[in-house]
Design a protein around this motif. Sequence first.
Motif, mmCIF file in Angstrom:
data_model
loop_
_atom_site.group_PDB
_atom_site.id
_atom_site.type_symbol
_atom_site.label_atom_id
_atom_site.label_comp_id
_atom_site.label_asym_id
_atom_site.label_seq_id
_atom_site.Cartn_x
_atom_site.Cartn_y
_atom_site.Cartn_z
ATOM 1 N N GLN A 5 -7.629 14.537 0.290
ATOM 2 C CA GLN A 5 -7.442 13.381 -0.583
ATOM 3 C C GLN A 5 -7.774 13.755 -2.028
ATOM 4 O O GLN A 5 -7.028 13.416 -2.953
ATOM 5 N N HIS A 10 -5.494 11.276 -4.517
ATOM 6 C CA HIS A 10 -5.266 9.925 -4.018
ATOM 7 C C HIS A 10 -6.555 9.132 -4.107
ATOM 8 O O HIS A 10 -7.612 9.637 -3.774
ATOM 9 N N SER A 12 -7.065 6.404 -2.333
ATOM 10 C CA SER A 12 -7.331 5.870 -1.004
ATOM 11 C C SER A 12 -7.026 6.910 0.073
ATOM 12 O O SER A 12 -5.971 7.544 0.042
ATOM 13 N N THR A 15 -3.667 6.367 1.803
ATOM 14 C CA THR A 15 -2.485 6.938 1.148
ATOM 15 C C THR A 15 -2.278 8.377 1.602
ATOM 16 O O THR A 15 -1.169 8.773 1.955
ATOM 17 N N ARG A 18 -1.091 8.451 5.191
ATOM 18 C CA ARG A 18 0.295 7.983 5.291
ATOM 19 C C ARG A 18 1.280 9.094 4.904
ATOM 20 O O ARG A 18 2.264 9.341 5.588
ATOM 21 N N TYR A 19 1.000 9.780 3.799
ATOM 22 C CA TYR A 19 1.896 10.852 3.362
ATOM 23 C C TYR A 19 1.915 12.017 4.347
ATOM 24 O O TYR A 19 2.968 12.583 4.635
#
Length: 53
Positions: A5, A10, A12, A15, A18-19
């Motif tokens: 992260q 990011h 969050s 996020t 998700r990616y």
Amino acid sequence: MSVIQAILRHKSPTTTNRYLKKLGLESTREALEKGLAGPGTLVPFKTKKAARG
């Protein structure tokens, strides 16, 4: 996950997750987490010479 992260900047962790899932990078996430886990964990990489042949 927090290291990935931070690398991707990011705000969050949702996020980042998700990616990674969307791009089909679950195995990459797992490998990064293992590789960044600390001493004694080795993730092998091929050198350029070995990759050529």
